[in-house]
Design an enzyme around this catalytic site. Structure first.
Site, PDB file in Angstrom:
ATOM      1  N   GLY A 193      39.415  24.816  51.765  1.00 20.33           N
ATOM      2  CA  GLY A 193      38.502  24.094  50.871  1.00 20.33           C
ATOM      3  C   GLY A 193      37.889  24.963  49.783  1.00 20.33           C
ATOM      4  O   GLY A 193      37.010  24.508  49.043  1.00 20.33           O
ATOM      5  N   LYS A 212      31.555  30.277  32.292  1.00 15.54           N
ATOM      6  CA  LYS A 212      30.353  31.004  32.729  1.00 15.54           C
ATOM      7  C   LYS A 212      30.123  32.233  31.845  1.00 15.54           C
ATOM      8  O   LYS A 212      28.982  32.568  31.521  1.00 15.54           O
ATOM      9  CB  LYS A 212      30.501  31.401  34.199  1.00 15.54           C
ATOM     10  CG  LYS A 212      30.462  30.186  35.121  1.00 15.54           C
ATOM     11  CD  LYS A 212      30.983  30.526  36.496  1.00 15.54           C
ATOM     12  CE  LYS A 212      30.902  29.333  37.427  1.00 15.54           C
ATOM     13  NZ  LYS A 212      31.585  29.570  38.700  1.00 15.54           N
TER      14      LYS A 212
END
Ligand code: NAP
Length: 436
Positions: A193, A212
């Site tokens: 995940g 970012k």
């Protein structure tokens, strides 16, 4: 804002109730008394916009709060704060502009949006005397944007060097510790995940880190930098052999976001690079994030923690919500985007770094001289050169001193054309080392 008793109540709406939105919703409910005491006002969630109200969720949201009409929520009279946790550029951009134009303050974790439309969002906030905060957009739980914007407002930031994408850090860490190749490490990250099953590209191709980097560079250097201004390479081309070479040099490979002052401008770039194992960033394992800031007076600072996950990211969102409430109660707004410096962006060709070059060469006398000459002709100085293997398996490992990207690229082109060089097996940047 409504006042009952001696404490005001501010109304908030959530756009999105997924991984982060559900955690924010839950914490707003569970911590409502403490948040109210800290912020100075109670918070009441009056609407939650989602795509599919019938979808099972990790929190129980009363059905009358759920709606698919996000547009109606962001302009609803009486709403004070819009918390955007749906992600993506549209419809988030249109919704947040509508919210700001209606005088609502905004808290968002949307890096993609901020890295491409920061200027118009900040302008809308300024015009409408509203706030926009987005601490969670970079490095999840780690307080980073506020320290850069506020704590370091009196200092001159020279460099921001960070591991800002947990997925790629997990994959590179796995490759380093197990010897796995990229494909196997990506599959494991997907099974656990950490990486998207359907479309891991945003992470592994470096888009997330570039967004970012744009936000970090804008704040650190008081200059508008968008994701499109950030040079970007992902980790898909990193091989198990590159990782092994890094190991022999005492280095580890990390996907780095690098924002620095250079040539009187700002250089912002994202790529995989070797860093020495003793550098603090080398110790950042698994899906963690860390950002190293170098400032003129403060020196070197490091920020470390969980860069993603519902609850950690919700911590940053809640911190912003409390700030917005305090500002509202005080009749103030937070600081505008500071872009006064308007520094030029340095093209990637002028970026300065060090390089590791691995050549597959014919092991015969006289090979080294023309190779060293190719470096010298392009002004790239060699720091160390080592030969491994003999005969058909001979490899030359070369580490350079700091050089310009373009000069190194031309050196590599010359090397590729030499008969003595069978193959340029690997070229990788080496960062975070002082050049002696
Ligand atoms: P997510 O789990 O995919 O949740 C997105 C939510 O937005 C879902 O509830 C979805 O509704 C809703 N939504 C999407 N499009 C919509 C639309 N057009 N109208 C109404 N609702 C819509 O996403 P997430 O992981 O929570 O991420 C949210 C934001 O936080 C993104 O900007 C992300 O970059 C940022 N962020 C995430 C993390 C993290 O660890 N996940 C960390 C830092 C920052 P349904 O539930 O009905 O599908």
């Amino acid at each position: 804002m409504r006042t009952t008793g001696d404490r005001a109540t501010l109304k908030v709406v959530l756009l999105g109730c997924g991984v982060v939105g559900a955690a924010v919703y839950r914490l707003l409910a569970e911590q409502s008394a403490d948040l109210s005491a800290r912020a100075g006002a109670a918070l009441e969630v009056v609407g939650v916009a989602v795509r599919d109200p019938g979808r099972p969720r990790t929190v129980t949201v009363p059905p009358d709060l759920l709606t698919t009409d996000a547009g109606a929520l962001v302009t609803r009279p009486g709403v004070d704060i819009v918390i955007e946790l749906m992600g993506g550029i549209e419809p988030a951009r249109t919704l947040l502009l509508a919210a700001l134009n209606a005088g609502k303050s905004v808290v968002t974790a949307n890096k993609a949006l901020l890295a491409s439309h920061s200027a118009e969002l900040h302008e809308a906030a300024r015009r409408n005397n509203a706030d926009i905060y987005y601490e969670a957009a970079v490095a999840g739980a780690i307080p980073l944007l506020r320290p850069l914007r506020e704590s370091l407002a009196g200092d001159e930031v020279r460099r921001v060097l960070g591991i800002v994408n947990g997925t790629t850090n997990y994959i590179l860490d796995k490759m380093d510790t197990s010897g796995a190749d990229f494909g196997a490490a990506l599959t494991e990250a997907q099974d656990l995940g950490y990486a998207e099953k359907d479309d891991p590209g945003t992470d592994v191709e470096g888009y997330d880190a570039a967004a970012k980097a744009a936000i970090l560079a804008s704040i650190a250097f008081h200059t508008e930098v968008t994701a499109a201004d950030v040079y970007r390479e992902g980790i898909t081309q990193v091989t198990a052999a590159d990782i092994a070479s890094a190991r022999t040099l005492g280095c580890v490979v990390k996907l780095l976001a690098i924002c620095e002052r250079s040539h009187g401008g700002v250089s912002a770039r994202v790529y995989p690079a070797m860093i020495p194992r003793e550098h603090p960033l080398a110790a950042v394992r698994g899906a963690y994030n860390a950002v190293f800031v170098e400032a003129e007076s403060a020196g070197r600072l490091m920020f470390y923690g969980a860069g993603a996950g519902g609850q950690p990211t919700a911590s940053a969102v809640l911190g912003d919500i409390v700030t917005v409430v305090r500002n509202r109660l005080a009749g103030l707004r937070g600081p505008d985007a500071s872009t006064y410096a308007e520094l030029p962006l340095v093209p990637i060709g002028d970026a300065l770094t060090r390089y590791y070059v691995q050549l597959d060469v014919a092991d015969r006398p006289g090979v080294l001289a023309p190779i060293a000459d190719a470096f010298a002709q392009h002004g790239v100085s060699i720091k160390a050169m080592r030969q491994e293997g003999r005969g058909d398996d001979a490899n030359l490992l070369i580490v350079t001193h700091t050089a310009r990207e373009d000069d190194l690229a031309q050196t590599v082109a010359s090397l590729s054309a030499m008969t003595a060089v069978r193959k340029v097996a690997s070229v990788m940047r080496v960062e975070a080392e002082d050049d002696e």
